[in-house]
Motif scaffolding. Structure first.
Motif, mmCIF file in Angstrom:
data_model
loop_
_atom_site.group_PDB
_atom_site.id
_atom_site.type_symbol
_atom_site.label_atom_id
_atom_site.label_comp_id
_atom_site.label_asym_id
_atom_site.label_seq_id
_atom_site.Cartn_x
_atom_site.Cartn_y
_atom_site.Cartn_z
ATOM 1 N N SER A 69 126.168 54.916 5.752
ATOM 2 C CA SER A 69 126.427 53.484 5.855
ATOM 3 C C SER A 69 125.355 52.714 5.091
ATOM 4 C CB SER A 69 126.499 53.046 7.319
ATOM 5 O OG SER A 69 126.978 51.714 7.400
ATOM 6 N N TYR A 70 125.462 51.395 5.086
ATOM 7 C CA TYR A 70 124.515 50.560 4.346
ATOM 8 C C TYR A 70 124.433 49.202 5.020
ATOM 9 C CZ TYR A 70 128.720 48.323 2.614
ATOM 10 O OH TYR A 70 129.919 47.670 2.560
ATOM 11 N N GLY A 71 123.377 48.451 4.690
ATOM 12 C CA GLY A 71 123.224 47.114 5.275
ATOM 13 C C GLY A 71 121.762 46.731 5.310
ATOM 14 N N SER A 72 121.386 45.911 6.293
ATOM 15 C CA SER A 72 120.010 45.425 6.336
ATOM 16 C C SER A 72 119.107 46.434 7.048
ATOM 17 C CB SER A 72 119.936 44.061 7.022
ATOM 18 O OG SER A 72 119.734 44.235 8.412
ATOM 19 N N HIS B 296 116.257 47.080 0.028
ATOM 20 C CA HIS B 296 114.802 46.983 -0.059
ATOM 21 C C HIS B 296 114.184 47.195 1.323
ATOM 22 C CE1 HIS B 296 110.902 45.596 -1.314
ATOM 23 N NE2 HIS B 296 110.914 44.618 -0.422
ATOM 24 N N ILE B 297 113.039 47.891 1.356
ATOM 25 C CA ILE B 297 112.259 47.974 2.601
ATOM 26 C C ILE B 297 110.901 47.326 2.325
ATOM 27 C CG2 ILE B 297 111.353 49.491 4.409
ATOM 28 C CD1 ILE B 297 113.246 51.681 3.312
ATOM 29 N N SER C 74 107.058 46.402 2.309
ATOM 30 C CA SER C 74 105.942 47.342 2.498
ATOM 31 C C SER C 74 105.328 47.193 3.887
ATOM 32 C CB SER C 74 104.891 47.161 1.402
ATOM 33 O OG SER C 74 104.511 45.814 1.366
ATOM 34 N N PHE C 75 105.376 45.981 4.439
ATOM 35 C CA PHE C 75 104.870 45.779 5.801
ATOM 36 C C PHE C 75 105.634 46.648 6.803
ATOM 37 C CE2 PHE C 75 105.258 43.657 9.941
ATOM 38 C CZ PHE C 75 103.914 43.556 10.295
ATOM 39 N N LEU C 76 106.951 46.712 6.626
ATOM 40 C CA LEU C 76 107.785 47.495 7.544
ATOM 41 C C LEU C 76 107.529 48.997 7.379
ATOM 42 C CD1 LEU C 76 109.980 47.371 9.726
ATOM 43 C CD2 LEU C 76 111.705 47.372 7.916
ATOM 44 N N LYS C 77 107.313 49.417 6.121
ATOM 45 C CA LYS C 77 107.003 50.836 5.890
ATOM 46 C C LYS C 77 105.700 51.222 6.568
ATOM 47 C CE LYS C 77 109.251 51.325 1.438
ATOM 48 N NZ LYS C 77 108.992 51.249 -0.004
ATOM 49 N N LYS C 78 104.732 50.332 6.472
ATOM 50 C CA LYS C 78 103.406 50.610 7.064
ATOM 51 C C LYS C 78 103.437 50.499 8.576
ATOM 52 C CE LYS C 78 100.347 49.071 3.457
ATOM 53 N NZ LYS C 78 100.076 47.701 3.059
ATOM 54 N N HIS C 79 104.217 49.533 9.060
ATOM 55 C CA HIS C 79 104.257 49.302 10.512
ATOM 56 C C HIS C 79 105.702 49.310 10.991
ATOM 57 C CE1 HIS C 79 100.086 47.936 10.109
ATOM 58 N NE2 HIS C 79 100.507 47.208 9.090
ATOM 59 N N PRO C 80 106.300 50.496 11.090
ATOM 60 C CA PRO C 80 107.706 50.543 11.533
ATOM 61 C C PRO C 80 107.831 49.970 12.943
ATOM 62 C CG PRO C 80 106.965 52.678 10.707
ATOM 63 C CD PRO C 80 105.746 51.822 10.842
ATOM 64 N N TYR D 260 117.345 55.095 2.420
ATOM 65 C CA TYR D 260 117.169 55.084 0.970
ATOM 66 C C TYR D 260 117.149 53.647 0.492
ATOM 67 C CZ TYR D 260 119.026 59.750 1.800
ATOM 68 O OH TYR D 260 119.248 61.006 2.302
ATOM 69 N N GLU D 261 116.228 53.411 -0.438
ATOM 70 C CA GLU D 261 116.080 52.073 -1.002
ATOM 71 C C GLU D 261 116.738 52.040 -2.366
ATOM 72 O OE1 GLU D 261 111.860 51.583 -0.680
ATOM 73 O OE2 GLU D 261 112.074 49.428 -0.970
#
Ligand SMILES: *Cc1c(COP(=O)(O)O)cnc(C)c1O
Length: 292
Positions: free
Chosen positions: A54-57, A83-84, A86-92, A107-108
């Motif tokens: 699937s896909y979305g936000s 897009h993800i 970088s803040f979210l990648k660092k602090h899921p 996947y981005e």
């Protein structure tokens, strides 16, 4: 995983009395209208399916619910986003974190790979937000619960309200309810929502779309959204979702003459995703205070 009928309770808000269908209480991991929409997949067997795509936000409720479904089914879950941050990648956190811990592969900006996966025979592809015909199965069960409840109470003029994203839930509810279903467009405008309805069903089944004067953009933060959300919590003791319900209740407030009695608001869950919205609102308030 089984769902019992969700409770309907009575609460006062905006100086009126409302019935509230607590679909947020359906199941601890799998709440609200996403549980209804994916019910069909949960209870049927798909021996040829190995993965769901699937896909979305990157914080969507559908993403989280699909991670729960995939885990329960033993499927891989591949999810595609533009897009993800970088803040979210660092602090899921929030839905993103919970979906990852259920084994989601994210996947981005990789549409080619998504197209390849969709072509595979053992892939189940779900459109953004779960806007699929199979959603009708679970939403029909929701409609039956409402019909049973209303007939016990001999309510014949029930008015049902729920805010829409893709419009799938409102549409199938209207199709299976003998009552008027009202909604508002949270993603895109009224024209977008009508198009979404038409992709699923012909016009006779379409719910009534109510409007606000001001234009709101999906996912953006608005002071009046936060204010009505806080007020709801204070007056009803129920936590609503911060993405759809503020616009939903503002719409009910504007058209309150329609909802004077025998009105049922559907709480469609999404509260797990509030964590990220609350963080954003807190940062915004902080910024506002500094500017003042
Ligand atoms: C997904 C969702 C919606 C929108 O549902 P649609 O069927 O796409 O219209 C509304 N509220 C919550 C809490 C949701 O998670």
């Amino acid at each position: 995983m089984r769902f019992n009928p969700s409770p309907i309770i009575k609460k006062n808000f905006l100086n009126h009395s409302f019935f509230i269908k607590r679909d947020d209480l359906l199941h601890p991991d799998f709440s609200g209208n996403k549980a209804r929409k994916f019910h069909y997949y949960l209870i049927n067997d798909f021996p040829d399916i190995k993965r769901v795509v699937s896909y979305g936000s990157n914080q969507s409720n559908a993403m989280y619910s699909l991670s729960v479904l995939a885990k329960a089914k033993g499927w891989e879950f591949h999810y595609f986003v533009d897009h993800i941050p970088s803040f979210l990648k660092k602090h899921p956190h929030s839905n993103y974190k919970n979906a990852l811990s259920n084994g989601m592969k994210i996947y981005e900006n990789d549409k080619d790979f998504m197209q390849n996966l969709i072509k595979e025979k053992d892939t189940l592809f779900i459109k953004e937000g779960g806007a699929v015909k199979e959603a009708e199965f679970g939403i029909k069960i929701l409609a039956k619960e409402i019909i049973g409840w209303a007939s016990e109470r001999k309510i014949e003029d029930l008015k049902v309200f729920l805010p829409s994203g893709t419009g799938t839930t409102a549409l199938y509810l209207q199709k299976h309810l003998p009552f008027e279903v009202y909604t508002c467009a949270c993603v895109g405008d009224e024209e977008y929502l009508k198009k979404q309805f038409l992709q699923l069903e012909e016009e006779v089944y379409h719910p009534t779309i109510l409007k606000l004067d001001k234009k709101y953009h999906f996912g953006k933060l608005y002071r009046e959204f936060y204010e009505i959300w806080i007020k709801l919590q204070k007056e009803t003791d129920i936590e609503f979702d911060l993405l759809y319900d503020p616009k939903g209740w503002l719409t009910v407030q504007k058209h309150i003459e329609l909802f004077k009695q025998n009105s049922l608001y559907i709480h469609q869950g999404g509260v797990l995703g509030n964590e990220s919205m609350k963080l954003r609102y807190m940062r915004k308030n902080y910024a506002d205070n500094k500017n003042n």
